[in-house]
Design a protein around this motif. Structure first.
Motif, mmCIF file in Angstrom:
data_model
loop_
_atom_site.group_PDB
_atom_site.id
_atom_site.type_symbol
_atom_site.label_atom_id
_atom_site.label_comp_id
_atom_site.label_asym_id
_atom_site.label_seq_id
_atom_site.Cartn_x
_atom_site.Cartn_y
_atom_site.Cartn_z
ATOM 1 N N GLU A 119 -9.616 3.766 -2.827
ATOM 2 C CA GLU A 119 -9.231 3.698 -4.230
ATOM 3 C C GLU A 119 -8.343 4.886 -4.611
ATOM 4 N N THR A 120 -8.658 6.068 -4.072
ATOM 5 C CA THR A 120 -7.840 7.249 -4.347
ATOM 6 C C THR A 120 -6.419 7.050 -3.836
ATOM 7 N N GLU A 121 -6.299 6.508 -2.639
ATOM 8 C CA GLU A 121 -4.976 6.245 -2.078
ATOM 9 C C GLU A 121 -4.189 5.279 -2.957
ATOM 10 N N ASP A 122 -4.827 4.210 -3.391
ATOM 11 C CA ASP A 122 -4.148 3.231 -4.249
ATOM 12 C C ASP A 122 -3.767 3.842 -5.594
ATOM 13 N N GLU A 123 -4.650 4.658 -6.158
ATOM 14 C CA GLU A 123 -4.362 5.278 -7.455
ATOM 15 C C GLU A 123 -3.199 6.252 -7.364
ATOM 16 N N LEU A 124 -3.098 6.974 -6.280
ATOM 17 C CA LEU A 124 -1.963 7.881 -6.098
ATOM 18 C C LEU A 124 -0.652 7.091 -6.065
ATOM 19 N N LEU A 183 8.020 15.504 -8.204
ATOM 20 C CA LEU A 183 6.738 14.866 -8.499
ATOM 21 C C LEU A 183 6.550 13.621 -7.647
ATOM 22 N N GLU A 184 7.589 12.777 -7.594
ATOM 23 C CA GLU A 184 7.486 11.546 -6.806
ATOM 24 C C GLU A 184 7.291 11.845 -5.324
ATOM 25 N N GLY A 185 8.046 12.814 -4.805
ATOM 26 C CA GLY A 185 7.916 13.171 -3.396
ATOM 27 C C GLY A 185 6.547 13.724 -3.063
ATOM 28 N N GLY A 186 6.011 14.544 -3.975
ATOM 29 C CA GLY A 186 4.691 15.107 -3.753
ATOM 30 C C GLY A 186 3.607 14.045 -3.748
ATOM 31 N N ILE A 187 3.704 13.097 -4.664
ATOM 32 C CA ILE A 187 2.701 12.025 -4.722
ATOM 33 C C ILE A 187 2.788 11.147 -3.483
ATOM 34 N N GLU A 188 4.004 10.880 -3.031
ATOM 35 C CA GLU A 188 4.159 10.075 -1.812
ATOM 36 C C GLU A 188 3.531 10.789 -0.613
ATOM 37 N N SER A 189 3.703 12.108 -0.537
ATOM 38 C CA SER A 189 3.104 12.873 0.558
ATOM 39 C C SER A 189 1.577 12.805 0.497
ATOM 40 N N LEU A 190 1.033 12.866 -0.717
ATOM 41 C CA LEU A 190 -0.420 12.765 -0.866
ATOM 42 C C LEU A 190 -0.919 11.391 -0.441
ATOM 43 N N SER A 191 -0.163 10.346 -0.791
ATOM 44 C CA SER A 191 -0.543 8.995 -0.392
ATOM 45 C C SER A 191 -0.569 8.863 1.128
ATOM 46 N N LYS A 192 0.427 9.437 1.784
ATOM 47 C CA LYS A 192 0.478 9.381 3.243
ATOM 48 C C LYS A 192 -0.687 10.153 3.858
ATOM 49 N N GLY A 199 -6.923 6.649 8.939
ATOM 50 C CA GLY A 199 -6.483 6.189 10.250
ATOM 51 C C GLY A 199 -5.413 5.133 10.181
ATOM 52 N N ARG A 200 -4.643 5.136 9.097
ATOM 53 C CA ARG A 200 -3.602 4.133 8.940
ATOM 54 C C ARG A 200 -2.291 4.792 8.538
ATOM 55 N N SER A 201 -1.206 4.049 8.755
ATOM 56 C CA SER A 201 0.086 4.438 8.212
ATOM 57 C C SER A 201 0.341 3.633 6.945
ATOM 58 N N VAL A 202 1.298 4.097 6.157
ATOM 59 C CA VAL A 202 1.611 3.454 4.882
ATOM 60 C C VAL A 202 2.886 2.643 5.001
ATOM 61 N N ALA A 203 2.816 1.395 4.554
ATOM 62 C CA ALA A 203 4.006 0.561 4.403
ATOM 63 C C ALA A 203 4.171 0.287 2.912
ATOM 64 N N ILE A 204 5.274 0.735 2.354
ATOM 65 C CA ILE A 204 5.555 0.501 0.932
ATOM 66 C C ILE A 204 6.311 -0.817 0.828
ATOM 67 N N VAL A 205 5.674 -1.808 0.229
ATOM 68 C CA VAL A 205 6.198 -3.165 0.169
ATOM 69 C C VAL A 205 6.612 -3.488 -1.264
ATOM 70 N N THR A 206 7.882 -3.769 -1.461
ATOM 71 C CA THR A 206 8.387 -4.171 -2.773
ATOM 72 C C THR A 206 8.891 -5.601 -2.669
ATOM 73 N N GLN A 230 -2.745 0.517 12.574
ATOM 74 C CA GLN A 230 -3.079 -0.162 11.342
ATOM 75 C C GLN A 230 -2.178 0.318 10.204
ATOM 76 N N MET A 231 -1.842 -0.597 9.306
ATOM 77 C CA MET A 231 -0.951 -0.272 8.199
ATOM 78 C C MET A 231 -1.660 -0.529 6.879
ATOM 79 N N HIS A 232 -1.518 0.428 5.961
ATOM 80 C CA HIS A 232 -1.987 0.213 4.594
ATOM 81 C C HIS A 232 -0.788 -0.218 3.754
ATOM 82 N N LEU A 233 -0.905 -1.344 3.065
ATOM 83 C CA LEU A 233 0.202 -1.867 2.263
ATOM 84 C C LEU A 233 0.087 -1.370 0.833
#
Length: 271
Positions: A119-124, A183-192, A199-206, A230-233
């Motif tokens: 949930e923290t990852e999604d909220e970020l 701000l955007e770059g920092g939040i993206e780094s936190l999400s990663k 144990g997953r990588s992030v795929a940003i899907v638009t 594994q990928m987190h979408l």
């Protein structure tokens, strides 16, 4: 980070994991104290240069950490930072950046213990999208003349009671101590960082329209096969997306329609 600093950070993260495997260690307190050390080293240029000086022995630098921090932070924090200064760093700035990574990671450990890491990852990710779509909010949070307290109050109004505690803490620390990051770059780094913790990588899907559960499952499976992990979408909807979908994994961007891209991915897998 490159070279020696990359190896030193990997060792520091292993030390953090070993330390926080002990549930008696307060991960939230550890995060606060590591963040305070980050601020100290940011301010005290001479101190961080001494602590990263390869010509000095690791033991003498560890003793300096104990004398400077011993009365200010707990034993686990002193032990972590002492171990870090025994390693070799390419630059003194890399040492400070690594302490900050450990602070953020400790907050994510706290989220994991609370069962709210996903949930923290999604909220970020969602908060990052909110900032990107609101120039007024971005300007308010990035305003250099506004106090950290005022920014913290604004964030508490936006996130307090609506987001997990770790999410609010991470974002508040980023806003109050940006250290040159957007701000955007920092939040993206936190999400990663959160994704790595899971144990997953992030795929940003638009996508131009919301994906169905079947499409999300299929896309996640194909991407996991393509990248070997594994990928987190992180999903976002933008009607203006050409071709129907854009997928970004790190620096790689995949454009095209869902059917075409999935078909191509499956052909690559088969080949």
């Amino acid at each position: 980070m490159n070279g020696a600093s990359r190896d030193a950070l990997a060792a520091a993260r292993e030390s953090l994991t070993a330390l926080t495997d002990n549930t008696s260690v307060d991960a939230t307190q550890l995060a606060d104290e590591l963040a305070a050390v980050t601020g100290l080293l940011d301010r005290e240029v001479r101190l961080r240069r001494v602590l990263a000086d390869p010509s000095r022995s690791g033991e003498s630098k560890a003793q300096l950490v104990g004398s400077v921090l011993g009365d200010q932070v707990g034993g686990p924090t002193v032990d972590l930072v002492s171990g870090m200064v025994r390693s070799r760093w390419s630059t003194s700035r890399d040492l400070v950046d690594a302490v900050e990574v450990l602070a953020d990671s400790a907050d994510l450990v706290a989220a994991e213990r609370a069962g709210s890491l996903e949930e923290t990852e999604d909220e970020l990710f969602r908060f990052g999208r909110t900032v990107s779509s609101s120039p007024e909010l971005r300007a308010a949070l990035a305003n250099p003349s506004a106090s950290a307290e005022a920014k913290g109050q604004l964030l508490h109004t936006l996130l307090g009671g609506k987001a997990r505690p770790a999410t609010e803490r991470l974002v508040t620390r980023l806003v109050s101590q940006p250290r040159g990051r957007s701000l955007e770059g920092g939040i993206e780094s936190l999400s990663k960082l959160a994704a790595e913790r899971r144990g997953r990588s992030v795929a940003i899907v638009t996508s131009a329209v919301p994906l169905s559960d079947q499409q999300k499952q299929r896309l996640g499976s194909v991407l996991a096969s393509m990248y070997g992990r594994q990928m987190h979408l992180n999903l976002d909807v933008d009607p203006g997306v050409l071709g129907g979908i854009t997928v970004r994994v790190g620096d790689e961007v995949i454009n095209g329609s869902i059917a075409d891209r999935l078909g191509e991915a499956e052909r690559r897998m088969a080949g």
